[in-house]
Write a protein that holds these residues in place. Structure first.
Motif, mmCIF file in Angstrom:
data_model
loop_
_atom_site.group_PDB
_atom_site.id
_atom_site.type_symbol
_atom_site.label_atom_id
_atom_site.label_comp_id
_atom_site.label_asym_id
_atom_site.label_seq_id
_atom_site.Cartn_x
_atom_site.Cartn_y
_atom_site.Cartn_z
ATOM 1 N N ASP A 74 0.833 -1.198 0.000
ATOM 2 C CA ASP A 74 0.000 0.000 0.000
ATOM 3 C C ASP A 74 0.871 1.252 0.000
ATOM 4 O O ASP A 74 1.635 1.494 0.941
ATOM 5 N N GLY A 75 0.727 2.049 -1.069
ATOM 6 C CA GLY A 75 1.424 3.329 -1.122
ATOM 7 C C GLY A 75 0.566 4.422 -0.513
ATOM 8 O O GLY A 75 -0.581 4.613 -0.935
ATOM 9 N N THR A 77 0.218 7.937 -0.577
ATOM 10 C CA THR A 77 0.687 9.112 -1.307
ATOM 11 C C THR A 77 0.603 10.384 -0.469
ATOM 12 O O THR A 77 1.350 11.337 -0.711
ATOM 13 N N VAL A 117 5.147 3.681 2.532
ATOM 14 C CA VAL A 117 4.655 2.419 1.999
ATOM 15 C C VAL A 117 4.458 1.465 3.163
ATOM 16 O O VAL A 117 5.348 1.321 4.022
ATOM 17 N N GLY A 173 -4.214 3.045 -2.598
ATOM 18 C CA GLY A 173 -2.781 2.948 -2.868
ATOM 19 C C GLY A 173 -2.291 1.531 -3.067
ATOM 20 O O GLY A 173 -1.087 1.311 -3.269
ATOM 21 N N TRP A 209 -0.965 -0.681 -8.399
ATOM 22 C CA TRP A 209 0.353 -0.268 -8.887
ATOM 23 C C TRP A 209 0.461 -0.520 -10.396
ATOM 24 O O TRP A 209 0.123 -1.598 -10.868
ATOM 25 N N CYS A 256 2.409 4.074 -7.901
ATOM 26 C CA CYS A 256 1.248 3.954 -7.033
ATOM 27 C C CYS A 256 0.091 4.794 -7.595
ATOM 28 O O CYS A 256 0.265 5.962 -7.947
ATOM 29 N N ARG A 300 4.992 9.020 -6.015
ATOM 30 C CA ARG A 300 4.177 7.854 -6.400
ATOM 31 C C ARG A 300 5.008 6.621 -6.758
ATOM 32 O O ARG A 300 4.432 5.555 -6.974
ATOM 33 N N LEU A 314 7.470 3.490 -6.215
ATOM 34 C CA LEU A 314 7.997 2.594 -5.185
ATOM 35 C C LEU A 314 9.520 2.713 -5.150
ATOM 36 O O LEU A 314 10.198 2.453 -6.144
ATOM 37 N N LEU A 341 7.977 6.304 -1.159
ATOM 38 C CA LEU A 341 7.546 6.743 -2.480
ATOM 39 C C LEU A 341 8.424 7.913 -2.921
ATOM 40 O O LEU A 341 8.710 8.815 -2.128
#
Length: 646
Positions: free
Chosen positions: A518-519, A521, A526, A538, A541, A555, A564, A566, A577
């Protein structure tokens, strides 16, 4: 007529193959300028410390910038990364605005001059720069041999003969020390009654499946003494089987390690819970100390080399393994073994094989006899070989040995490494060897009667010491095997990941907890989410291909943010991010290594040294980088689900 030690140029040629057909992605090449003029400076040389490109007289130390890795870009163009050891810009860059050539930080916008088209021409290839700036119409890489410089020429016809290049692929020998799992030692492998060709064929097939192209195999003087003709026939059968799998061989004649009194006939069974319990020296201690009995050893060495000294399936002759070794203190037999080391080189030189001679240095003891033996081995060897079972952070270790031994001006091969409890692992060595152009042989393929999966000493068995596969062919560690296939090139470049497609990443860690990558943002962090529905947007991807086998992951979280991508921070083991994928964020480049079907490991390609494997800590809902695989490190396995073509 007796031979002599190879010149540095002959030794370097041993590593240079011939290009047949198209370039290969990720292959390392040497570029030899075919222009008219003096022969002195011919090899394309990136000077990474200065950002310039010229021509060098040789491809060995100190001209480490003569090695170039080819990368196929998504649009089909090629980029060439200089592997020079000095820091600085690395990518071959044509400056079409002014007709010069230099090095760029990456092959992406705005560095369009780092993109090249490779065209066949008479006798070789021409490299056409695809830079976006029209400039003076100069686009062809031109080696100016008179001044050892490079420039761009308007075309690849005379008088611009320096625009023709011979591309020489580098041979990277990667493999293992091999004995079939049904043999307890060298004698059981090669004696007629126990020579197990079906097992040899099967297990060499498994080596091929891992991406290995070479193995190191020990012979024994007593088998020659008792059945010379039979040994030659069995070696032929072995070589036929290895070649059928695309595997070459480095043979070893003598060995000072382990049990000192070998005997012919049935070999005793392995001792329970003892590492390499029945391995035997060759020749015995008594023979080493009595030169008047060396006549049969000379016949053995010269007889085998005469039989196979022009055989292209044999890459070299390792004349003496760890001389001065044996059971007990390191280098305890240095003084008594050195005369035989000197003699075996002389015997082999008399036959003058087409392959190189070597004997691997293995001890850095300061003892006078140890130091003299080490220099004797280095001075006599055509190519330099060495052993090192050590954590890369230690001294000495592989990272410290390579720059020191490279000064000998000869190709390097590490003929023994990989002991997991010592943190000598595939994860922290294979890429290092490949980038440095150093051949490598880990100890052991299949865990069998030698029991080298056990520790050197009687310690608790937390993880395997050596070896890769179980006797039925399954890997000790599926994640480790995936990394081996990935780094040897056996795995297809993109590993089944579709460019521009949108994926969910599910961590397969065994500890209960949140599994979905899970990003965040909003915070540039992360972590792991409990599910993939809102508000966890998030967890989606996009896979963006950077070059063959390398992806960045964007993301698609709903919260607006420029961060965004990774990003693995290899310098401290964290993951977050990043705002872009340029050279200030090299951790945004990821190499997927496929375990099976849609199950992957992701290896961060960040410039800084440190942990590289994407690791989900499900018990904490966190994500970081870990340095190695292991049967208990399950968070590095990620199940990918494609939810859209993008």
């Amino acid at each position: 007529m007796s031979g002599s030690r190879w010149t540095e140029d002959t030794a370097a040629e041993w590593l240079r193959g011939r290009l047949h057909g198209d370039l290969t992605d990720h292959q390392v090449y040497y570029f030899k300028c075919l222009g008219a003029g003096a022969e002195t400076n011919r090899w394309l040389d990136g000077r990474t410390n200065a950002g310039t490109v010229g021509l060098a007289p040789i491809t060995t130390w100190p001209y480490t910038g003569t090695r170039w890795r080819a990368h196929r870009l998504p649009d089909g163009a090629w980029a060439f990364r200089c592997l020079g050891e000095d820091p600085g810009n690395k990518w071959l860059d044509g400056r079409t605005a002014n007709g010069t050539v230099g090095l760029a930080p990456n092959p992406r916008q705005p560095n369009t001059g780092a993109r090249w088209q490779v065209l066949p021409v008479a006798g070789g290839h021409a490299l056409k720069c695809l830079g976006a700036v029209a400039g003076a119409g100069k686009r062809f890489l031109d080696g100016v041999t008179a001044s050892a410089t490079t420039a761009l020429a308007p075309h690849a016809d005379p008088p611009y003969t320096g625009t023709h290049w011979e591309l020489r692929p580098e041979r990277w020998w990667v493999g293992c020390n091999f004995i079939p799992s049904t043999a307890v030692n060298q004698l059981e492998m090669w004696q007629r009654e126990t020579f197990d060709l079906p097992t040899i064929k099967r297990e060499l097939g498994w080596a091929h499946d891992l991406g290995f192209n070479v193995v190191r195999v020990f012979l024994h003087d007593l088998v020659w003494q008792s059945d010379a003709a039979g040994l030659i026939e069995r070696m032929k059968a072995y070589l036929d089987s290895a070649a059928a799998q695309g595997i070459s061989t480095l043979f070893v004649f003598f060995d000072d390690c382990w049990n000192s009194n070998p005997g012919l006939g049935p070999q005793p069974p392995p001792i329970a819970d003892v590492h390499n319990s029945r391995w035997v020296q060759s020749p015995s201690d008594d023979v080493v100390k009595k030169p008047d009995g060396w006549g049969r050893l000379k016949e053995y060495v010269q007889g085998v080399i005469r039989a196979f000294g022009a055989d292209g399936r044999v890459i070299g002759w390792d004349l003496y393994n760890e001389p001065g070794g044996g059971l007990g203190p390191a280098c305890r037999r240095a003084a008594s073994s050195m005369p035989l080391v000197q003699q075996v080189f002389a015997w082999a030189r008399e036959v003058a094989p087409s392959q190189p001679l070597t004997s691997g240095v293995w001890s850095n003891e300061k003892d006078k006899d140890c130091a003299l033996l080490r220099e004797c081995q280095l001075d006599a060897s055509d190519v330099i070989s060495f052993h090192r079972y050590a954590d890369p952070a230690w001294k000495p270790s592989v990272p410290t040995e390579i720059p020191e031994l490279r000064k000998k001006g000869r190709p390097l091969i590490c003929t023994e490494y990989m002991a997991r409890p010592l943190n000598s692992r595939f994860e922290n060595h294979l890429a290092l060897f490949n980038d440095a152009g150093v051949g490598c042989f880990n100890w052991g393929l299949v865990g069998g009667k030698t029991q080298t999966f056990l520790h050197w000493e009687l310690e608790q068995r937390c993880e395997w010491f050596h070896d890769i596969l179980r006797p039925w062919g399954s890997p000790y560690s599926a994640t480790e095997a995936a990394i081996i296939r990935c780094l040897t090139g056996r795995q297809p470049a993109d590993a089944g990941i579709q460019p521009h497609a949108i994926y969910l990443f599910k961590c397969r860690g065994h500890v209960p907890g949140n599994p979905w990558l899970d990003g965040r943002t909003a915070t540039s962090e992360v972590g792991l989410a409990p599910h993939t529905d809102p508000p966890y947007t998030g967890t989606k991807w996009r896979a963006v291909k950077q070059m063959d086998g390398v992806f960045a992951f964007q993301c698609l979280g709903a919260v607006a943010s420029q961060n965004r991508w990774l990003d693995g921070r290899t310098q401290n083991g964290s993951v977050g991010l990043a705002p872009d994928v340029d050279d200030t964020h090299t951790g945004t480049q990821w190499q997927p290594c496929r375990i099976e079907n849609n199950l992957y490991i992701f290896r961060c390609l960040g410039d800084a040294e440190g942990p590289r494997l994407l690791d989900g800590r499900t018990g904490e809902s966190k994500v970081g980088l870990t340095p190695h695989t292991g049967t208990a490190i399950t968070g590095i396995q990620w199940e990918l689900t494609k939810i859209s073509d993008g």
